[in-house]
Design a protein around this motif. Structure first.
Motif, PDB file in Angstrom:
ATOM      1  N   GLU A   6       0.832  -1.209   0.000  1.00  0.00           N
ATOM      2  CA  GLU A   6       0.000   0.000   0.000  1.00  0.00           C
ATOM      3  C   GLU A   6       0.866   1.259   0.000  1.00  0.00           C
ATOM      4  O   GLU A   6       0.615   2.199  -0.765  1.00  0.00           O
ATOM      5  N   TYR A   7       1.894   1.277   0.831  1.00  0.00           N
ATOM      6  CA  TYR A   7       2.783   2.440   0.909  1.00  0.00           C
ATOM      7  C   TYR A   7       3.457   2.709  -0.434  1.00  0.00           C
ATOM      8  O   TYR A   7       3.432   3.842  -0.943  1.00  0.00           O
ATOM      9  N   HIS A   8       4.081   1.695  -1.019  1.00  0.00           N
ATOM     10  CA  HIS A   8       4.826   1.904  -2.260  1.00  0.00           C
ATOM     11  C   HIS A   8       3.908   2.211  -3.436  1.00  0.00           C
ATOM     12  O   HIS A   8       4.265   3.003  -4.307  1.00  0.00           O
ATOM     13  N   THR A   9       2.721   1.643  -3.447  1.00  0.00           N
ATOM     14  CA  THR A   9       1.757   1.946  -4.501  1.00  0.00           C
ATOM     15  C   THR A   9       1.325   3.408  -4.413  1.00  0.00           C
ATOM     16  O   THR A   9       1.256   4.112  -5.431  1.00  0.00           O
ATOM     17  N   LYS A  10       1.063   3.880  -3.194  1.00  0.00           N
ATOM     18  CA  LYS A  10       0.656   5.281  -3.006  1.00  0.00           C
ATOM     19  C   LYS A  10       1.792   6.230  -3.364  1.00  0.00           C
ATOM     20  O   LYS A  10       1.578   7.247  -4.028  1.00  0.00           O
ATOM     21  N   GLU A  11       2.998   5.917  -2.928  1.00  0.00           N
ATOM     22  CA  GLU A  11       4.141   6.778  -3.243  1.00  0.00           C
ATOM     23  C   GLU A  11       4.345   6.883  -4.754  1.00  0.00           C
ATOM     24  O   GLU A  11       4.603   7.965  -5.277  1.00  0.00           O
ATOM     25  N   ALA A  12       4.250   5.760  -5.456  1.00  0.00           N
ATOM     26  CA  ALA A  12       4.411   5.775  -6.912  1.00  0.00           C
ATOM     27  C   ALA A  12       3.347   6.652  -7.567  1.00  0.00           C
ATOM     28  O   ALA A  12       3.652   7.457  -8.457  1.00  0.00           O
ATOM     29  N   ALA A  35       9.196   6.757  -9.006  1.00  0.00           N
ATOM     30  CA  ALA A  35       7.935   6.005  -9.067  1.00  0.00           C
ATOM     31  C   ALA A  35       8.203   4.573  -9.517  1.00  0.00           C
ATOM     32  O   ALA A  35       7.632   3.624  -8.970  1.00  0.00           O
ATOM     33  N   ARG A  36       9.087   4.413 -10.493  1.00  0.00           N
ATOM     34  CA  ARG A  36       9.430   3.054 -10.952  1.00  0.00           C
ATOM     35  C   ARG A  36      10.097   2.259  -9.828  1.00  0.00           C
ATOM     36  O   ARG A  36       9.853   1.062  -9.679  1.00  0.00           O
ATOM     37  N   ASP A  37      10.932   2.933  -9.025  1.00  0.00           N
ATOM     38  CA  ASP A  37      11.553   2.260  -7.874  1.00  0.00           C
ATOM     39  C   ASP A  37      10.483   1.780  -6.892  1.00  0.00           C
ATOM     40  O   ASP A  37      10.547   0.657  -6.392  1.00  0.00           O
ATOM     41  N   HIS A  38       9.502   2.636  -6.626  1.00  0.00           N
ATOM     42  CA  HIS A  38       8.418   2.253  -5.711  1.00  0.00           C
ATOM     43  C   HIS A  38       7.583   1.116  -6.303  1.00  0.00           C
ATOM     44  O   HIS A  38       7.151   0.220  -5.578  1.00  0.00           O
ATOM     45  N   ASP A  39       7.363   1.148  -7.622  1.00  0.00           N
ATOM     46  CA  ASP A  39       6.650   0.036  -8.270  1.00  0.00           C
ATOM     47  C   ASP A  39       7.395  -1.275  -8.053  1.00  0.00           C
ATOM     48  O   ASP A  39       6.794  -2.308  -7.747  1.00  0.00           O
ATOM     49  N   ALA A  40       8.719  -1.225  -8.217  1.00  0.00           N
ATOM     50  CA  ALA A  40       9.535  -2.433  -8.053  1.00  0.00           C
ATOM     51  C   ALA A  40       9.478  -2.934  -6.611  1.00  0.00           C
ATOM     52  O   ALA A  40       9.403  -4.146  -6.374  1.00  0.00           O
ATOM     53  N   LEU A  41       9.490  -2.017  -5.651  1.00  0.00           N
ATOM     54  CA  LEU A  41       9.407  -2.431  -4.253  1.00  0.00           C
ATOM     55  C   LEU A  41       8.042  -3.016  -3.926  1.00  0.00           C
ATOM     56  O   LEU A  41       7.941  -4.002  -3.182  1.00  0.00           O
ATOM     57  N   ALA A  42       6.987  -2.456  -4.495  1.00  0.00           N
ATOM     58  CA  ALA A  42       5.644  -3.021  -4.294  1.00  0.00           C
ATOM     59  C   ALA A  42       5.570  -4.415  -4.902  1.00  0.00           C
ATOM     60  O   ALA A  42       5.010  -5.338  -4.294  1.00  0.00           O
ATOM     61  N   ASP A  43       6.145  -4.579  -6.091  1.00  0.00           N
ATOM     62  CA  ASP A  43       6.155  -5.900  -6.731  1.00  0.00           C
ATOM     63  C   ASP A  43       6.938  -6.910  -5.893  1.00  0.00           C
ATOM     64  O   ASP A  43       6.528  -8.066  -5.748  1.00  0.00           O
TER      65      ASP A  43
END
Length: 62
Positions: A6-12, A35-43
């Motif tokens: 949830e955190y990384h999706t919102k940040e992205a 944003a791409r970094d946060h997407d990768a962390l969410a994944d």
């Protein structure tokens, strides 16, 4: 939803919104890269392969 996802999706999403305010600028490109970094962390969190806090220390080879 897992709090990390949830955190990384919102940040992205927030970074993409910020980038849209000044498209094509260096700041917008940096926001999109983050944003791409946060997407990768969410994944990674979804896959169960979330980095440990030590992985975020700059200059370490973990």
């Amino acid at each position: 939803m897992d709090a990390r996802i949830e955190y990384h999706t919102k940040e992205a999403a927030d970074l993409r919104t910020t980038a849209a305010t000044a498209p094509g600028t260096p700041g917008a490109r940096q926001c999109l890269a983050l944003a791409r970094d946060h997407d990768a962390l969410a994944d990674a969190a979804r896959a169960g392969d979330y980095p440990s806090p030590a992985d975020h220390i700059i200059g370490t080879d973990i």
